[in-house]
Design a protein around this motif. Structure first.
Motif, PDB file in Angstrom:
ATOM      1  N   SER A  44      63.033 -12.337  81.925  1.00 56.64           N
ATOM      2  CA  SER A  44      61.820 -11.180  81.863  1.00 56.64           C
ATOM      3  C   SER A  44      62.258 -10.311  80.622  1.00 56.64           C
ATOM      4  CB  SER A  44      62.320 -10.204  82.845  1.00 56.64           C
ATOM      5  OG  SER A  44      62.625 -10.736  84.182  1.00 56.64           O
ATOM      6  N   GLU A  45      63.263 -10.327  80.125  1.00 57.81           N
ATOM      7  CA  GLU A  45      63.632  -9.904  78.664  1.00 57.81           C
ATOM      8  C   GLU A  45      62.848 -10.562  77.704  1.00 57.81           C
ATOM      9  OE1 GLU A  45      67.778  -9.301  76.619  1.00 57.81           O
ATOM     10  OE2 GLU A  45      68.043  -9.282  78.605  1.00 57.81           O
ATOM     11  N   MET A  46      62.855 -11.814  77.589  1.00 62.00           N
ATOM     12  CA  MET A  46      62.150 -12.702  76.913  1.00 62.00           C
ATOM     13  C   MET A  46      60.611 -12.698  76.870  1.00 62.00           C
ATOM     14  SD  MET A  46      62.871 -16.647  75.623  1.00 62.00           S
ATOM     15  CE  MET A  46      61.640 -17.157  76.752  1.00 62.00           C
ATOM     16  N   THR A  47      60.205 -12.432  78.110  1.00 68.33           N
ATOM     17  CA  THR A  47      58.788 -12.361  78.406  1.00 68.33           C
ATOM     18  C   THR A  47      58.101 -10.838  77.805  1.00 68.33           C
ATOM     19  OG1 THR A  47      59.012 -13.428  80.403  1.00 68.33           O
ATOM     20  CG2 THR A  47      56.724 -12.106  80.218  1.00 68.33           C
ATOM     21  N   ALA A  48      59.183  -9.897  77.723  1.00 71.79           N
ATOM     22  CA  ALA A  48      58.683  -8.574  77.332  1.00 71.79           C
ATOM     23  C   ALA A  48      58.766  -8.673  75.761  1.00 71.79           C
ATOM     24  CB  ALA A  48      60.023  -7.249  77.665  1.00 71.79           C
ATOM     25  N   LEU A  49      59.521  -9.299  75.365  1.00 71.70           N
ATOM     26  CA  LEU A  49      59.606  -9.653  73.734  1.00 71.70           C
ATOM     27  C   LEU A  49      58.336 -10.270  73.219  1.00 71.70           C
ATOM     28  CD1 LEU A  49      63.432 -10.313  72.734  1.00 71.70           C
ATOM     29  CD2 LEU A  49      62.058  -8.477  71.949  1.00 71.70           C
ATOM     30  N   ARG A  50      58.211 -11.410  73.843  1.00 72.63           N
ATOM     31  CA  ARG A  50      56.758 -12.055  73.563  1.00 72.63           C
ATOM     32  C   ARG A  50      55.570 -11.088  73.677  1.00 72.63           C
ATOM     33  NH1 ARG A  50      58.097 -17.207  76.827  1.00 72.63           N
ATOM     34  NH2 ARG A  50      59.075 -18.476  75.389  1.00 72.63           N
ATOM     35  N   GLY A  51      55.568 -10.198  74.906  1.00 69.60           N
ATOM     36  CA  GLY A  51      54.512  -9.351  75.028  1.00 69.60           C
ATOM     37  C   GLY A  51      54.470  -8.429  73.711  1.00 69.60           C
ATOM     38  N   GLU A  52      55.344  -8.002  73.399  1.00 67.17           N
ATOM     39  CA  GLU A  52      55.594  -6.982  72.355  1.00 67.17           C
ATOM     40  C   GLU A  52      55.059  -7.651  70.938  1.00 67.17           C
ATOM     41  OE1 GLU A  52      59.289  -5.362  70.522  1.00 67.17           O
ATOM     42  OE2 GLU A  52      59.563  -4.635  72.353  1.00 67.17           O
ATOM     43  N   TRP A  53      55.402  -9.145  70.736  1.00 68.90           N
ATOM     44  CA  TRP A  53      54.732  -9.635  69.577  1.00 68.90           C
ATOM     45  C   TRP A  53      53.420  -9.880  69.591  1.00 68.90           C
ATOM     46  CZ3 TRP A  53      52.139 -14.277  68.892  1.00 68.90           C
ATOM     47  CH2 TRP A  53      52.085 -14.716  67.561  1.00 68.90           C
ATOM     48  N   GLU A  54      52.836 -10.384  71.150  1.00 70.74           N
ATOM     49  CA  GLU A  54      51.402 -10.350  71.123  1.00 70.74           C
ATOM     50  C   GLU A  54      50.696  -9.039  70.686  1.00 70.74           C
ATOM     51  OE1 GLU A  54      51.360 -12.195  74.968  1.00 70.74           O
ATOM     52  OE2 GLU A  54      52.022 -14.080  74.384  1.00 70.74           O
ATOM     53  N   GLY A  55      51.035  -8.056  71.415  1.00 69.77           N
ATOM     54  CA  GLY A  55      50.543  -6.686  71.028  1.00 69.77           C
ATOM     55  C   GLY A  55      50.446  -6.367  69.636  1.00 69.77           C
ATOM     56  N   LYS A  56      51.389  -6.735  68.909  1.00 69.24           N
ATOM     57  CA  LYS A  56      51.586  -6.522  67.361  1.00 69.24           C
ATOM     58  C   LYS A  56      50.451  -7.484  66.782  1.00 69.24           C
ATOM     59  CE  LYS A  56      56.030  -4.853  66.708  1.00 69.24           C
ATOM     60  NZ  LYS A  56      55.763  -3.304  66.695  1.00 69.24           N
ATOM     61  N   GLU A 109      47.816  -1.672  53.521  1.00 66.48           N
ATOM     62  CA  GLU A 109      49.159  -1.303  53.871  1.00 66.48           C
ATOM     63  C   GLU A 109      49.846  -1.455  55.092  1.00 66.48           C
ATOM     64  OE1 GLU A 109      50.627   2.599  52.155  1.00 66.48           O
ATOM     65  OE2 GLU A 109      49.371   2.157  50.292  1.00 66.48           O
ATOM     66  N   GLU A 110      48.963  -0.913  56.041  1.00 65.45           N
ATOM     67  CA  GLU A 110      49.307  -0.971  57.488  1.00 65.45           C
ATOM     68  C   GLU A 110      49.429  -2.491  57.974  1.00 65.45           C
ATOM     69  OE1 GLU A 110      46.900   2.887  58.806  1.00 65.45           O
ATOM     70  OE2 GLU A 110      45.985   1.004  59.553  1.00 65.45           O
ATOM     71  N   LEU A 111      48.508  -3.329  57.163  1.00 66.65           N
ATOM     72  CA  LEU A 111      48.521  -4.715  57.373  1.00 66.65           C
ATOM     73  C   LEU A 111      50.191  -5.438  57.016  1.00 66.65           C
ATOM     74  CD1 LEU A 111      45.116  -6.527  56.957  1.00 66.65           C
ATOM     75  CD2 LEU A 111      46.842  -7.066  58.840  1.00 66.65           C
ATOM     76  N   ILE A 112      50.477  -4.928  56.092  1.00 66.84           N
ATOM     77  CA  ILE A 112      51.686  -5.468  55.486  1.00 66.84           C
ATOM     78  C   ILE A 112      52.852  -5.074  56.364  1.00 66.84           C
ATOM     79  CG2 ILE A 112      53.423  -5.424  53.566  1.00 66.84           C
ATOM     80  CD1 ILE A 112      50.897  -5.125  51.711  1.00 66.84           C
ATOM     81  N   LYS A 113      52.954  -3.704  56.819  1.00 66.07           N
ATOM     82  CA  LYS A 113      53.944  -3.209  57.515  1.00 66.07           C
ATOM     83  C   LYS A 113      53.910  -4.041  59.021  1.00 66.07           C
ATOM     84  CE  LYS A 113      55.466   1.258  58.964  1.00 66.07           C
ATOM     85  NZ  LYS A 113      55.200   1.108  60.686  1.00 66.07           N
ATOM     86  N   LEU A 114      52.434  -4.265  59.695  1.00 66.05           N
ATOM     87  CA  LEU A 114      52.635  -5.082  60.809  1.00 66.05           C
ATOM     88  C   LEU A 114      53.013  -6.322  60.652  1.00 66.05           C
ATOM     89  CD1 LEU A 114      49.135  -4.357  62.689  1.00 66.05           C
ATOM     90  CD2 LEU A 114      51.299  -4.390  63.696  1.00 66.05           C
ATOM     91  N   MET A 115      52.819  -7.154  59.477  1.00 62.17           N
ATOM     92  CA  MET A 115      53.139  -8.590  59.282  1.00 62.17           C
ATOM     93  C   MET A 115      54.806  -8.664  59.353  1.00 62.17           C
ATOM     94  SD  MET A 115      50.071  -9.690  57.136  1.00 62.17           S
ATOM     95  CE  MET A 115      50.246 -11.134  56.282  1.00 62.17           C
ATOM     96  N   VAL A 120      59.791  -9.891  62.170  1.00 64.42           N
ATOM     97  CA  VAL A 120      61.048  -9.154  62.992  1.00 64.42           C
ATOM     98  C   VAL A 120      60.892  -9.587  64.334  1.00 64.42           C
ATOM     99  CG1 VAL A 120      62.538  -7.659  63.536  1.00 64.42           C
ATOM    100  CG2 VAL A 120      61.775  -7.590  61.320  1.00 64.42           C
ATOM    101  N   SER A 121      59.757  -9.407  64.934  1.00 67.01           N
ATOM    102  CA  SER A 121      59.446  -9.591  66.374  1.00 67.01           C
ATOM    103  C   SER A 121      59.635 -11.226  66.703  1.00 67.01           C
ATOM    104  CB  SER A 121      58.214  -9.014  66.654  1.00 67.01           C
ATOM    105  OG  SER A 121      57.942  -9.372  68.031  1.00 67.01           O
ATOM    106  N   ALA A 122      59.173 -12.029  65.856  1.00 67.95           N
ATOM    107  CA  ALA A 122      59.040 -13.623  66.031  1.00 67.95           C
ATOM    108  C   ALA A 122      60.625 -13.983  66.009  1.00 67.95           C
ATOM    109  CB  ALA A 122      58.207 -14.037  65.292  1.00 67.95           C
ATOM    110  N   ALA A 123      61.328 -13.556  65.051  1.00 69.56           N
ATOM    111  CA  ALA A 123      62.676 -13.676  64.963  1.00 69.56           C
ATOM    112  C   ALA A 123      63.510 -13.473  66.256  1.00 69.56           C
ATOM    113  CB  ALA A 123      63.340 -13.357  63.676  1.00 69.56           C
TER     114      ALA A 123
END
Ligand SMILES: [Zn+2]
Length: 242
Positions: A44-56, A109-115, A120-123
């Motif tokens: 579940s923890e990993m699913t949440a992390l993946r969801g976070e990545w997908e949102g970004k 700038e926002e795009l760079i920050k998001l990337m 980090v999220s993918a790592a």
């Protein structure tokens, strides 16, 4: 009665073995359950992390499209400028283009920050995946062992139960009923011997009168303090009574 109680003592040996095995089985099943829950929680923890990545990632795509859109608007305005002669209109268009450029540099700038955040999220998703995989691999091996152990216990309990049945067949039903009640209430010890006038269940002295009755063993005698079934087992096995 003496013979019945001696059989009962044999039954108790078997029952103790079954009880011990059932306890071990329960502990193994609890371990299985606990590990299963741990793996589930990590999943579940990993699913949440993946969801976070997908949102970004979704936000990134949207900003990317917005940027393309704004760039196209700026290009269109520049094209219009080539057809306009009026200086005021030209100035107004130039201002609009400047505004778009300003907005776009903020978007970039926002795009760079998001990337950066996406990286980090993918790592952390990768790290969690690796961690979970190791956990699952190690568990797969261990689980096989535990399951085999449980199966072994089940077999041993089945064998012991068959032995129990044949012993129980030689006993009075009512006596077994009483014995079972005491067995469950007194932590798996229902039949105890008396040694030197002392109950081996609770280690209290047995009154002499009761002791005589136990020796006679013509009826069921319970310990006055722990209420276990008492019997007399000669300290040195002898063949005199045969
Ligand atoms: Zn006792």
């Amino acid at each position: 009665m003496r013979e019945q109680i001696e059989i009962l003592a044999t039954l108790q040996e078997v029952d103790r073995g079954i009880k011990e095995k059932s306890g071990a089985r329960g502990a193994l099943l609890a371990e299985l359950q606990k590990k299963q829950e741990e793996i589930q929680a990590r999943n579940s923890e990993m699913t949440a992390l993946r969801g976070e990545w997908e949102g970004k990632e979704k936000a990134r795509r949207e900003k990317e499209l917005q940027l393309q859109d704004e760039n196209k608007k700026a290009t269109d305005k520049r094209m219009r400028m080539t057809r306009i002669k009026n200086i005021k209109e030209l100035q107004a268009l130039q201002r609009e283009i400047d505004q778009i450029k300003q907005g776009n540099s903020q978007l970039e700038e926002e795009l760079i920050k998001l990337m950066e955040e996406l990286e980090v999220s993918a790592a952390s998703v990768r790290a969690k995946e690796e961690e979970l995989k190791q956990l699952e691999d190690a568990w797969k091996e261990k689980r096989g062992g535990i399951e085999a152990e449980v199966a072994g216990i089940d077999k041993a309990v089945a064998d012991a139960s068959a032995v129990r049945q044949s012993i129980a067949a030689r006993l009075n039903r009512e006596l077994i009923g009483r014995y079972e009640l005491i067995f469950s209430r007194r932590g798996g010890t229902a039949v105890v011997s008396v040694a030197e006038g002392i109950c081996q269940g609770c280690f209290m002295n047995i009154p002499p009168q009761l002791w005589n009755e136990i020796i006679r063993s013509d009826k069921l005698i319970l310990c006055p303090s722990c209420h276990r079934i008492l019997y007399h087992k000669p300290a040195v096995p002898s063949d005199k009574h045969l």
